[in-house]
Design an enzyme around this catalytic site. Structure first.
Site, PDB file in Angstrom:
ATOM      1  N   GLY A  46       0.894  -1.342   0.036  1.00 59.48           N
ATOM      2  CA  GLY A  46       0.075  -0.120   0.210  1.00 59.48           C
ATOM      3  C   GLY A  46       0.854   1.230   0.058  1.00 59.48           C
ATOM      4  N   GLU A  47       0.534   2.028   0.471  1.00 59.90           N
ATOM      5  CA  GLU A  47       1.467   3.372   0.973  1.00 59.90           C
ATOM      6  C   GLU A  47       1.877   3.715   2.267  1.00 59.90           C
ATOM      7  OE1 GLU A  47       3.517   6.567   0.750  1.00 59.90           O
ATOM      8  OE2 GLU A  47       1.829   6.831   1.870  1.00 59.90           O
ATOM      9  N   SER A  48       3.173   3.474   2.524  1.00 55.20           N
ATOM     10  CA  SER A  48       3.586   3.159   3.867  1.00 55.20           C
ATOM     11  C   SER A  48       3.505   4.473   4.516  1.00 55.20           C
ATOM     12  CB  SER A  48       5.144   2.828   3.932  1.00 55.20           C
ATOM     13  OG  SER A  48       5.720   3.878   3.205  1.00 55.20           O
ATOM     14  N   CYS A  78       6.127  -5.110   0.721  1.00 51.75           N
ATOM     15  CA  CYS A  78       6.470  -3.870   0.136  1.00 51.75           C
ATOM     16  C   CYS A  78       6.160  -2.826   1.359  1.00 51.75           C
ATOM     17  CB  CYS A  78       5.327  -3.700  -1.155  1.00 51.75           C
ATOM     18  SG  CYS A  78       5.610  -2.202  -2.159  1.00 51.75           S
ATOM     19  N   ILE A 134       6.127  -3.325  -7.325  1.00 51.51           N
ATOM     20  CA  ILE A 134       5.084  -2.096  -7.593  1.00 51.51           C
ATOM     21  C   ILE A 134       5.808  -1.181  -6.636  1.00 51.51           C
ATOM     22  CG2 ILE A 134       2.836  -1.215  -7.615  1.00 51.51           C
ATOM     23  CD1 ILE A 134       1.815  -4.265  -7.963  1.00 51.51           C
ATOM     24  N   ARG A 135       6.294  -0.068  -7.286  1.00 51.34           N
ATOM     25  CA  ARG A 135       6.923   1.012  -6.316  1.00 51.34           C
ATOM     26  C   ARG A 135       7.701   0.359  -5.178  1.00 51.34           C
ATOM     27  NH1 ARG A 135       2.693   4.632  -4.425  1.00 51.34           N
ATOM     28  NH2 ARG A 135       4.276   5.971  -3.601  1.00 51.34           N
ATOM     29  N   HIS A 170       5.306  -8.410  -3.845  1.00 49.16           N
ATOM     30  CA  HIS A 170       4.104  -8.706  -3.840  1.00 49.16           C
ATOM     31  C   HIS A 170       3.917 -10.130  -3.741  1.00 49.16           C
ATOM     32  CE1 HIS A 170       2.404  -4.508  -2.980  1.00 49.16           C
ATOM     33  NE2 HIS A 170       3.419  -4.160  -3.749  1.00 49.16           N
ATOM     34  N   GLU A 172       1.816 -12.209  -2.856  1.00 45.99           N
ATOM     35  CA  GLU A 172       0.430 -12.600  -2.771  1.00 45.99           C
ATOM     36  C   GLU A 172      -0.207 -12.192  -4.127  1.00 45.99           C
ATOM     37  OE1 GLU A 172       0.343  -8.043  -2.094  1.00 45.99           O
ATOM     38  OE2 GLU A 172       1.643  -9.657  -1.653  1.00 45.99           O
TER      39      GLU A 172
END
Length: 196
Positions: A46-48, A78, A134-135, A170, A172
């Site tokens: 997600g966005e940390s 991530c 992803i990022r 990721h 998952e």
């Protein structure tokens, strides 16, 4: 065994599907009382910075630090890896500090520069693991008690410290259950603490 999956943001449902495929029961965690009966915790991507703020807002931050320091197995992917770090390069954002690692956020570029790559992860066997970045962050520095499990080029992208596991990618999203199985077998059922 019941595995909590932090469900504030990110691919928490995908982690739950993989855990179910591994034979583990899971529960979404959004409140401190939902931490009471879990044997382990997954912190998804997600966005940390957002997840860190939400941990504080929902009064989950301190309980997670205490549980992690007390030996709760934690798997961060991530953004979850970023939150497990003791240090985040150039950032004072909230972090749990459960692993002796320093990380660089968005180290491989922006969202449009996301990619997949085959990784050699010896603890999973000879077959490469197809990783989705992803990022993604990476580990700049790992302390002496940290076992480096995978690299992409020279960059550390997966590590374990005691009962804590961190992946920059990721797992998952791949359909490959091996990393979640590794977490369940080696971290959840292991007898050492994160700081061990």
């Amino acid at each position: 065994m019941k595995v909590g999956v932090l469900a504030l943001q990110g691919a928490f449902r995908e982690h739950q599907k993989v855990l179910a495929a591994c034979g583990a029961e899971s529960v979404q965690v959004r409140k401190p009382e939902q931490l009471e009966d879990i044997s382990a915790l997954v912190i998804p991507g997600g966005e940390s910075t957002t997840i860190g703020k939400l941990l504080l807002e929902f009064n989950l931050f301190e309980p997670l630090v205490k549980l992690g320091q007390g030996g709760l197995p934690v798997f961060g992917t991530c953004a979850g890896m970023i939150l497990l770090a003791r240090e985040i390069a150039g950032s004072g954002q909230p972090r749990l500090g459960l692993m002796d690692i320093s990380v660089e956020r968005n180290a491989f570029g922006r969202q449009v520069e996301s990619f997949e790559a085959d990784l050699d992860i010896p603890v999973l066997g000879e077959e490469p693991f197809r990783a989705v970045f992803i990022r993604a962050p990476y580990i700049i520095e790992a302390g002496g008690g940290v076992e480096v499990l995978a690299r992409f080029g020279e960059k550390i992208v997966m590590a374990r410290q005691g009962r804590c596991l961190a992946a920059a990618f990721h797992p998952e999203l791949t359909g490959d259950l091996r990393i979640h199985r590794y977490f369940l077998e080696k971290c959840v059922r292991a007898g050492q603490n994160c700081k061990g």
